[in-house]
Design a protein around this motif. Sequence first.
Motif, PDB file in Angstrom:
ATOM      1  N   SER A 152       0.838  -1.198   0.000  1.00 59.18           N
ATOM      2  CA  SER A 152       0.000   0.000   0.000  1.00 59.18           C
ATOM      3  C   SER A 152       0.876   1.253   0.000  1.00 59.18           C
ATOM      4  O   SER A 152       2.038   1.226   0.384  1.00 59.18           O
ATOM      5  N   ARG A 153       0.295   2.346  -0.447  1.00 57.47           N
ATOM      6  CA  ARG A 153       1.022   3.605  -0.564  1.00 57.47           C
ATOM      7  C   ARG A 153       0.883   4.422   0.718  1.00 57.47           C
ATOM      8  O   ARG A 153      -0.085   4.289   1.460  1.00 57.47           O
ATOM      9  N   LEU A 154       1.848   5.276   0.969  1.00 57.50           N
ATOM     10  CA  LEU A 154       1.854   6.156   2.132  1.00 57.50           C
ATOM     11  C   LEU A 154       1.590   7.587   1.691  1.00 57.50           C
ATOM     12  O   LEU A 154       2.282   8.099   0.822  1.00 57.50           O
ATOM     13  N   ASP A 155       0.606   8.210   2.288  1.00 61.07           N
ATOM     14  CA  ASP A 155       0.287   9.601   1.980  1.00 61.07           C
ATOM     15  C   ASP A 155       0.877  10.460   3.089  1.00 61.07           C
ATOM     16  O   ASP A 155       0.212  10.794   4.061  1.00 61.07           O
ATOM     17  N   LEU A 156       2.163  10.776   2.963  1.00 57.70           N
ATOM     18  CA  LEU A 156       2.894  11.530   3.988  1.00 57.70           C
ATOM     19  C   LEU A 156       3.191  12.938   3.490  1.00 57.70           C
ATOM     20  O   LEU A 156       3.388  13.154   2.297  1.00 57.70           O
ATOM     21  N   ALA A 157       3.239  13.874   4.412  1.00 53.34           N
ATOM     22  CA  ALA A 157       3.613  15.247   4.085  1.00 53.34           C
ATOM     23  C   ALA A 157       4.230  15.882   5.325  1.00 53.34           C
ATOM     24  O   ALA A 157       3.848  15.532   6.448  1.00 53.34           O
ATOM     25  N   ALA A 181      -6.293  -3.175  -1.256  1.00 49.97           N
ATOM     26  CA  ALA A 181      -6.752  -1.949  -1.909  1.00 49.97           C
ATOM     27  C   ALA A 181      -8.153  -1.595  -1.430  1.00 49.97           C
ATOM     28  O   ALA A 181      -8.974  -2.467  -1.186  1.00 49.97           O
ATOM     29  N   ILE A 182      -8.415  -0.317  -1.281  1.00 51.76           N
ATOM     30  CA  ILE A 182      -9.726   0.147  -0.843  1.00 51.76           C
ATOM     31  C   ILE A 182     -10.538   0.523  -2.073  1.00 51.76           C
ATOM     32  O   ILE A 182     -10.078   1.264  -2.933  1.00 51.76           O
ATOM     33  N   GLN A 233       1.917  12.801  -4.586  1.00 56.42           N
ATOM     34  CA  GLN A 233       2.929  11.806  -4.954  1.00 56.42           C
ATOM     35  C   GLN A 233       3.166  10.859  -3.778  1.00 56.42           C
ATOM     36  O   GLN A 233       4.226  10.889  -3.152  1.00 56.42           O
ATOM     37  N   PRO A 234       2.174  10.013  -3.460  1.00 58.58           N
ATOM     38  CA  PRO A 234       2.375   9.100  -2.330  1.00 58.58           C
ATOM     39  C   PRO A 234       3.531   8.141  -2.591  1.00 58.58           C
ATOM     40  O   PRO A 234       3.815   7.805  -3.737  1.00 58.58           O
ATOM     41  N   ASP A 235       4.187   7.750  -1.527  1.00 61.16           N
ATOM     42  CA  ASP A 235       5.341   6.866  -1.632  1.00 61.16           C
ATOM     43  C   ASP A 235       4.991   5.480  -1.109  1.00 61.16           C
ATOM     44  O   ASP A 235       3.973   5.271  -0.467  1.00 61.16           O
TER      45      ASP A 235
END
Length: 124
Positions: free
Chosen positions: A6-11, A95-96, A40-42
């Motif tokens: 899964s992707r990480l939505d970090l900022a 996945a959601i 741009q999730p990582d």
Amino acid sequence: MTDITSRLDLAPVDYLSQSIVYLSRQKDSIGKAFHLNNPQPDSWSQLADFICSFGYPIKHIAYKDWQVELTHAVRSKENPLYHLKPFYKKLAPKAIVVADNISRPKTFTLAKKSVYDTVARMRD
């Protein structure tokens, strides 16, 4: 590090706090919901590589193996992770899927700014 895909939505928190302050000062924002997210999730592996770049070794293992290690390592209620064990013992995230007929609140997208670039500048 696990094999989670899964992707990480970090900022960066400073960027998010500036965005919140900016939005709170806009008359057009009253009564609206905003979701601050990174365009741009990582991935978890990118995060692991980034942490390794600071000299911290991270062992890559399968998620199920990590769950077993967590269970053996976190036995005492004194351990901060103890109360999170039920959350981490669930299966790897999938996945959601969101139904097409659900309307979503407006999204305030962050400028195309890499979290890692921001943190890297902070360590220099």
